[in-house]
Design a protein around this motif. Structure first.
Motif, short mmCIF file in Angstrom:
data_model
loop_
_atom_site.label_atom_id
_atom_site.label_comp_id
_atom_site.label_asym_id
_atom_site.label_seq_id
_atom_site.Cartn_x
_atom_site.Cartn_y
_atom_site.Cartn_z
N VAL B 157 1.47 12.98 -12.69
CA VAL B 157 2.16 12.72 -11.33
C VAL B 157 1.32 11.52 -10.94
O VAL B 157 -0.13 11.71 -10.88
N LEU B 158 1.97 10.48 -10.29
CA LEU B 158 1.02 9.48 -9.56
C LEU B 158 1.41 9.73 -7.99
O LEU B 158 2.68 9.50 -7.81
N PHE B 159 0.36 9.89 -7.39
CA PHE B 159 0.52 9.71 -5.87
C PHE B 159 0.44 8.60 -5.12
O PHE B 159 -0.85 7.88 -5.46
N LEU B 160 1.22 7.83 -4.62
CA LEU B 160 1.05 6.52 -4.06
C LEU B 160 1.40 6.55 -2.45
O LEU B 160 2.38 6.66 -2.02
N ASP B 161 0.41 6.37 -1.94
CA ASP B 161 0.21 6.58 -0.24
C ASP B 161 0.09 5.07 0.29
O ASP B 161 -0.75 4.28 0.39
N GLU B 162 1.38 4.95 0.56
CA GLU B 162 1.88 3.36 1.11
C GLU B 162 1.29 2.39 0.14
O GLU B 162 0.67 1.67 0.41
N PRO B 163 1.81 2.37 -1.06
CA PRO B 163 1.37 1.50 -2.24
C PRO B 163 1.38 0.01 -1.82
O PRO B 163 0.63 -0.80 -2.06
N THR B 164 2.45 -0.56 -0.94
CA THR B 164 2.55 -1.69 -0.93
C THR B 164 2.32 -2.33 0.54
O THR B 164 2.48 -3.48 1.08
N ILE B 165 1.50 -1.62 1.45
CA ILE B 165 0.99 -1.96 2.53
C ILE B 165 -0.01 -3.17 2.54
O ILE B 165 -0.60 -3.28 1.62
N GLY B 166 0.65 -4.11 3.33
CA GLY B 166 -0.29 -5.31 3.29
C GLY B 166 0.01 -6.63 2.29
O GLY B 166 -0.71 -7.16 1.83
N LEU B 167 1.05 -6.21 1.62
CA LEU B 167 1.50 -7.18 0.51
C LEU B 167 2.59 -8.17 0.90
O LEU B 167 3.26 -7.83 1.76
N ASP B 168 2.46 -9.23 0.17
CA ASP B 168 3.70 -10.02 0.70
C ASP B 168 4.88 -9.68 -0.22
O ASP B 168 4.73 -8.85 -1.06
N PRO B 169 6.09 -10.27 0.40
CA PRO B 169 7.34 -9.51 -0.21
C PRO B 169 7.55 -9.96 -1.60
O PRO B 169 7.93 -8.89 -2.46
N ASN B 170 6.82 -10.88 -2.26
CA ASN B 170 6.90 -11.22 -3.84
C ASN B 170 6.13 -10.07 -4.53
O ASN B 170 6.55 -9.37 -5.25
N SER B 171 4.88 -9.85 -3.93
CA SER B 171 3.82 -8.85 -4.61
C SER B 171 4.66 -7.31 -4.45
O SER B 171 4.59 -6.53 -5.25
N ARG B 172 5.35 -6.93 -3.13
CA ARG B 172 5.79 -5.87 -3.19
C ARG B 172 6.74 -5.68 -4.09
O ARG B 172 6.90 -4.53 -4.76
N MET B 173 7.67 -6.70 -4.28
CA MET B 173 8.73 -6.62 -5.26
C MET B 173 8.17 -6.24 -6.62
O MET B 173 8.55 -5.35 -7.69
#
Ligand SMILES: Nc1ncnc2c1ncn2[C@@H]1O[C@H](COP(=O)(O)OP(=O)(O)OP(=O)(O)O)[C@@H](O)[C@H]1O
Ligand SMILES: [Mg+2]
Lengths: 278, 319
Positions: B157-173
């Motif tokens: 199991v991988l827990f990700l607590d707000e993994p994309t916080i502070g990322l630009d849309p590209n990086s989020r994608m």
């Protein structure tokens, strides 16, 4: 045997050698103590203190050599007491979450950190020995080769116990305090009586009673006793005082430091098992 | 039979008097992406911290990968990976050393460790930064490094607590795609987020949590459809009176007061909106604004709580 504590040790040493300012100051500071304080004091003391007639066969030790053991203890004292700051930073900046959420037994965090504290202490002691020799510190003066080897082992053992006792003490304080600013204050406050209520720079015999009492419960005093025994011999003159250490004295000092290390370890372990970082 | 990777029953967590998590229960299916969606302070991180053994379990029963949290916390630690909400990187280590340190913490044998580190550095596209100090990485690169670190131990199991916080849309994608890829390889993902679109895009099951309570739980589509086909937002000069009038209309599926407007669910919005307007007008009430939309998870949240998910949204409407 599980060896994950080596990981903690590895990371701490990596940073010790990497952060150049930290490395430089921790290596230069003991040398400066020896050079500035040691030389100026010894040039005074050695001329003021009358050369009391010496018993046959008892050596006279100059003040610089006498206080070199004090400088070693001072250096180890500060290095180890301040080592807890690593834990404090890890806690404050969340790095400790990574360790606490991993299967690493918590005792390994303490043991790993102690190993690196010991390593730093040994490096610094070595520097003091070398630099001290250049300045005129004469250790192992009348020792045979065998005695010297035996003494070096004895010194290592004393440094080991003294350093880990201090490290566990500092880890406990670090884990219990909330901020590193608070920790720095507490450690400075703690290090002063530890250092000055001891036989590091002067003999205990003529100290005021209160300070004398502190010095008898002070690991620094016992560490220095051991150190002087192994570097200067079991009886010598220095600073107008006649020093005589029996094997019993040294054994007692050793046991005291052992007790110090074990009890601080138990405290630290209890603390780290309960530590909450969120 | 559905196999569950995580089951939580009656979990409570209190910081002193603050009830951060107040009696929640849910199940995460093996191999799915599960989203914990909720506004700031909902209790997401607290839940993750209990599940990952960082906080003691006060009340409730938790099992992860078949291990009981109370009695086998070490087994659980071995089978999970975590990306924390706040950065937990040592700035004085390099990218490679960061991963090396983590691998050693978990006692992964040297050969395996090296192979996986090489592989992960490639996957998160940090090859060029391999020997760079963490302090010299950009925020997004640091996040990617943390995600790589979370995967190093091949967790179940991988827990990700707000993994994309502070990322630009590209990086989020890119991170979303990567999370999906990891998930396809069999890793169950437990994700917290306060981005509705993120939860919607990524996950199978969504659990909406608010003030320590689970207010809705299910597949995104099902949650949205439970509101009906359309929602109408209405603002008038007399909301109280309007509320009573509309409540009596049989075309209306549900109506809910929010701090600044009324939220109305209907089956056929296009047909019903004109009728609604007529009804209100005849009573001498003035309509300030009205609009019709397809329900989103935002609307689901408003429906269950009577509040906006984000404070900013309210402001936008008031303009
Ligand atoms: N260490 C703490 N001590 C006291 N209260 C805390 C602590 N950590 C969190 N809380 C409180 O518990 C509640 C839930 O916090 P939590 O961090 O779990 O929310 P969250 O859903 O992760 O929010 P966010 O989206 O902002 O990360 C909040 O009211 C918060 O103030
Ligand atoms: Mg959070």
């Amino acid at each position: 045997m599980r060896t994950e504590f080596l990981t903690i040790f590895w990371r701490d040493m990596l940073k010790f050698f990497r952060i150049k300012a930290m490395l430089f100051t921790s290596l230069i500071q003991p040398a400066l103590w020896l050079a500035l304080y040691g030389i100026s004091m010894s040039s005074n003391f050695d001329s003021i203190i009358p050369k009391i007639p010496i018993n046959q066969g008892v050596i006279q030790v100059n003040y610089l050599t006498f206080m070199a053991a004090g400088v070693i203890s001072l250096t180890i004292l500060f290095t180890c007491l301040y080592s807890g700051i690593t834990l404090q930073f890890d806690k404050e900046f969340g790095l400790m979450k990574e360790m606490l959420a991993s299967p690493l037994p918590r005792s390994h965090i303490l043991i790993g950190l102690s190993l690196s504290g010991i390593a730093k202490s040994l490096i610094q002691t070595f520097i003091i020995l070398v630099f001290g020799y250049v300045l005129g510190v004469r250790f192992f003066n009348t020792f045979s080769l065998m005695e010297t080897i035996f003494s070096v082992l004895g010194i290592l053992l004393f440094i080991l116990l003294f350093a880990i006792g201090l490290l566990f003490l500092s880890s406990t304080i670090a884990l219990r305090l909330k901020t590193h600013e608070g920790l720095q204050g507490v450690i400075t406050l703690l290090s002063l009586p530890l250092f000055f209520a001891s036989n590091a720079l002067y003999p205990i015999t003529s100290l005021p009673l209160a300070i004398k009492i502190i010095s008898y419960g002070n690991p620094v005093s016992y560490f220095i006793q051991g150190l002087r025994y192994f570097t200067l011999g079991s009886n010598f003159y220095s600073f107008g005082n006649y020093y005589q250490y029996s094997s019993f004295d040294v054994l007692f000092a050793l046991l005291f430091l052992l007790g110090f290390a074990i009890s601080t370890y138990l405290f630290a372990l209890r603390t780290i098992k309960k530590v909450k970082i969120v | 039979m559905v196999a569950y990777e995580i089951t939580v029953e009656g979990l409570k967590y209190q910081y002193g008097k603050i009830k951060a998590v107040n009696d929640i229960s849910f199940k995460v299916i093996k191999g799915e992406i599960f989203s914990f969606l909720g506004p700031n302070g909902a209790g997401k991180t607290t839940t993750i911290n209990v599940l990952t053994t960082l906080l003691p379990i006060q009340k409730g029963k938790i099992s992860i990968s078949g291990f009981d949290l109370r009695t086998q916390p070490d087994e659980i630690r071995k089978s999970i990976g975590i990306v924390f909400q706040n950065e937990t990187l040592d700035w004085n280590l390099t990218v490679e050393e960061t991963l090396e340190f983590h691998g050693r913490l978990y006692a992964i044998p040297k050969k395996t460790r090296k192979d996986r580190i090489n592989e992960l550095i490639q996957i998160v596209k940090l090859e060029e930064k391999r020997d760079e100090f963490v302090k010299n990485l950009s925020g997004g690169m640091k996040r990617k490094l943390e995600i790589a670190r979370g995967l190093l131990t091949r967790p179940k199991v991988l827990f990700l607590d707000e993994p994309t916080i502070g990322l630009d849309p590209n990086s989020r994608m890119r991170i979303w795609n990567y999370i999906k890829k990891v998930n396809k390889e069999g890793v169950t993902i437990f994700l917290t987020t306060h981005y509705m679109d993120e939860a919607d895009q990524l996950s199978n099951n969504i659990c909406i949590i608010d003030r320590g309570k689970i207010i809705a739980n299910g597949f995104s589509e099902v949650l949205k459809q439970s509101l009906g086909m359309d929602v109408i937002y209405l603002q008038t000069d007399q909301d109280e009176k309007t509320f009573k009038i509309i409540k009596k209309m049989k075309e209306i599926k549900n109506i809910r007061k929010t701090p600044s407007e009324l939220m109305i669910s209907v089956e056929d919005g296009q047909k019903n909106m004109p009728r609604l307007i007529e009804q209100i007008r005849t009573q001498g009430i003035e309509i300030k604004s009205i609009y019709l939309k397809k329900p989103t998870l935002d609307d689901v949240f408003i429906h269950y709580t009577g509040r906006y998910f984000r404070e900013e949204k309210k402001k936008k409407i008031n303009i």
